[in-house]
Write a protein that holds these residues in place. Structure first.
Motif, mmCIF file in Angstrom:
data_model
loop_
_atom_site.group_PDB
_atom_site.id
_atom_site.type_symbol
_atom_site.label_atom_id
_atom_site.label_comp_id
_atom_site.label_asym_id
_atom_site.label_seq_id
_atom_site.Cartn_x
_atom_site.Cartn_y
_atom_site.Cartn_z
ATOM 1 N N VAL A 17 0.858 -1.125 -0.075
ATOM 2 C CA VAL A 17 0.220 -0.089 -0.153
ATOM 3 C C VAL A 17 0.936 1.235 -0.047
ATOM 4 C CG1 VAL A 17 -1.879 -1.252 0.987
ATOM 5 C CG2 VAL A 17 -0.185 0.018 2.371
ATOM 6 N N GLY A 18 0.278 2.239 0.038
ATOM 7 C CA GLY A 18 1.204 3.768 0.008
ATOM 8 C C GLY A 18 1.650 3.859 -1.233
ATOM 9 N N SER A 19 2.186 5.178 -1.384
ATOM 10 C CA SER A 19 2.683 5.720 -2.887
ATOM 11 C C SER A 19 3.797 4.707 -3.488
ATOM 12 C CB SER A 19 3.404 6.995 -2.511
ATOM 13 O OG SER A 19 2.283 8.075 -1.912
ATOM 14 N N THR A 20 4.433 3.792 -2.813
ATOM 15 C CA THR A 20 5.391 3.103 -3.542
ATOM 16 C C THR A 20 4.583 2.024 -4.258
ATOM 17 O OG1 THR A 20 5.767 1.743 -1.680
ATOM 18 C CG2 THR A 20 7.449 3.760 -2.076
ATOM 19 N N SER A 21 3.450 1.518 -4.007
ATOM 20 C CA SER A 21 2.688 0.554 -4.520
ATOM 21 C C SER A 21 2.021 1.198 -5.807
ATOM 22 C CB SER A 21 1.490 0.084 -3.657
ATOM 23 O OG SER A 21 0.561 1.089 -3.345
ATOM 24 N N VAL A 22 2.052 2.558 -6.205
ATOM 25 C CA VAL A 22 1.296 3.110 -7.079
ATOM 26 C C VAL A 22 2.512 3.405 -8.488
ATOM 27 C CG1 VAL A 22 -0.127 4.841 -8.080
ATOM 28 C CG2 VAL A 22 -0.402 4.104 -5.679
ATOM 29 N N PRO A 23 2.355 2.484 -9.432
ATOM 30 C CA PRO A 23 3.292 2.682 -10.503
ATOM 31 C C PRO A 23 3.217 4.017 -11.142
ATOM 32 C CG PRO A 23 2.384 0.710 -10.947
ATOM 33 C CD PRO A 23 1.682 1.353 -9.571
ATOM 34 N N GLY A 24 4.317 4.777 -11.150
ATOM 35 C CA GLY A 24 4.590 6.323 -11.624
ATOM 36 C C GLY A 24 3.948 7.383 -10.672
ATOM 37 N N LEU A 25 3.826 6.999 -9.426
ATOM 38 C CA LEU A 25 3.697 7.992 -8.473
ATOM 39 C C LEU A 25 4.843 8.266 -7.732
ATOM 40 C CD1 LEU A 25 1.786 9.778 -6.781
ATOM 41 C CD2 LEU A 25 1.017 7.887 -5.349
ATOM 42 N N ALA A 26 5.420 9.679 -7.658
ATOM 43 C CA ALA A 26 6.385 9.939 -6.921
ATOM 44 C C ALA A 26 6.247 9.683 -5.329
ATOM 45 C CB ALA A 26 6.477 11.500 -7.012
ATOM 46 N N ALA A 27 7.116 9.309 -4.469
ATOM 47 C CA ALA A 27 7.087 8.968 -3.208
ATOM 48 C C ALA A 27 8.277 9.084 -2.312
ATOM 49 C CB ALA A 27 6.475 7.358 -3.264
ATOM 50 N N LYS A 28 8.079 8.942 -0.787
ATOM 51 C CA LYS A 28 9.135 8.862 -0.059
ATOM 52 C C LYS A 28 9.763 7.406 -0.397
ATOM 53 C CE LYS A 28 6.917 10.081 3.521
ATOM 54 N NZ LYS A 28 6.674 9.584 4.773
ATOM 55 N N PRO A 29 10.952 7.169 -0.274
ATOM 56 C CA PRO A 29 11.528 5.807 -0.567
ATOM 57 C C PRO A 29 11.351 4.978 0.622
ATOM 58 C CG PRO A 29 13.292 7.433 -0.123
ATOM 59 C CD PRO A 29 11.993 8.332 -0.271
ATOM 60 N N VAL A 30 10.050 4.611 1.085
ATOM 61 C CA VAL A 30 9.738 3.860 2.053
ATOM 62 C C VAL A 30 8.637 2.954 1.718
ATOM 63 C CG1 VAL A 30 9.343 3.659 4.455
ATOM 64 C CG2 VAL A 30 10.703 5.579 3.708
ATOM 65 N N LEU A 31 8.718 1.742 1.960
ATOM 66 C CA LEU A 31 7.451 0.939 1.556
ATOM 67 C C LEU A 31 6.440 0.949 2.746
ATOM 68 C CD1 LEU A 31 9.413 -2.275 0.130
ATOM 69 C CD2 LEU A 31 8.545 -0.433 -1.305
ATOM 70 N N ASP A 32 5.220 0.988 2.407
ATOM 71 C CA ASP A 32 4.365 0.575 3.363
ATOM 72 C C ASP A 32 3.609 -0.601 3.035
ATOM 73 O OD1 ASP A 32 4.243 3.225 4.789
ATOM 74 O OD2 ASP A 32 3.536 4.036 2.933
ATOM 75 N N ILE A 33 3.382 -1.519 4.055
ATOM 76 C CA ILE A 33 3.020 -2.826 3.915
ATOM 77 C C ILE A 33 1.983 -3.084 5.080
ATOM 78 C CG2 ILE A 33 3.493 -5.305 4.034
ATOM 79 C CD1 ILE A 33 6.353 -4.361 3.073
ATOM 80 N N ASP A 34 0.961 -3.533 4.487
ATOM 81 C CA ASP A 34 -0.514 -3.955 5.546
ATOM 82 C C ASP A 34 -0.353 -5.396 5.648
ATOM 83 O OD1 ASP A 34 -1.038 -1.338 6.111
ATOM 84 O OD2 ASP A 34 -2.788 -1.363 4.933
ATOM 85 N N VAL A 35 -0.184 -6.141 6.578
ATOM 86 C CA VAL A 35 -0.593 -7.504 6.802
ATOM 87 C C VAL A 35 -2.097 -7.370 7.300
ATOM 88 C CG1 VAL A 35 -0.009 -9.344 8.206
ATOM 89 C CG2 VAL A 35 1.919 -8.071 7.378
#
Length: 181
Positions: A39-57
């Motif tokens: 989830v979060g911005s890193t999960s959206v191709p083409g979206l600029a983001a802070k370079p930190v993955l967001d992961i929901d379990v």
């Protein structure tokens, strides 16, 4: 105060998620309801983001304790709910930089995260608007994380309204959480 860094999207984030998710899924094999979502911005191709993955379990409520124990068994440090009901936060034991949360299935948190991801994946206009806001905020050398989060609130509300996944009361609660002013 550390500078807010927003960078161009990279396919490496999807690869990093896959690597981390494989470890998480293996650790969670005894928790049948567990789903691992990027989830979060890193999960959206083409979206600029802070370079930190967001992961929901995502787990059923009765499985939260077992999921917490499973993540702890592979080196994650449980940090509690950090003031957000239905979500347990973890400090990751290694790289890549990431936020990992155990979330109760069906909760507003989960629906919020999945709705934002799915709308931004589908809507170029909202994805570009969100990226523009994030880049403008990050360009301010005096930007702090609380102001950054609050500054994104209006466009995120638009994204969430577009999703139709949250009630009016949930939208208000999310707005207050992101922008308490």
């Amino acid at each position: 105060m550390s500078r807010i860094e927003v960078v161009d999207w990279t396919p490496r984030w999807a690869e990093q998620f896959d690597e981390v998710a494989a470890v998480l899924r293996d650790a969670l094999r005894s928790v049948p309801s567990a789903r691992v979502e990027h989830v979060g911005s890193t999960s959206v191709p083409g979206l600029a983001a802070k370079p930190v993955l967001d992961i929901d379990v995502i787990v059923e409520e009765h499985a939260v304790a077992a999921a917490v124990a499973a993540l702890e068994s592979v080196g994650y440090v449980h940090r509690g709910d950090l003031g957000v009901s239905g979500r347990e936060a973890f400090h990751a034991p290694d790289e890549p930089r990431r936020h990992v949360y155990i979330c109760t299935a069906g909760s507003a948190n989960v629906r919020n995260h999945l709705a934002v991801r799915d709308v931004l994946r589908a809507r170029d206009d909202l994805r570009e608007a969100y990226a523009g806001v994030k880049r403008a905020l990050a360009a301010d050398p005096g930007m702090d994380i609380d102001t950054y989060v609050a500054g994104k609130s209006a466009v995120l509300q638009q994204v969430l309204e577009e999703s139709g996944e949250l009630t009016a009361a949930e939208l208000v609660a999310i707005r207050r959480l992101n922008d308490p002013a």
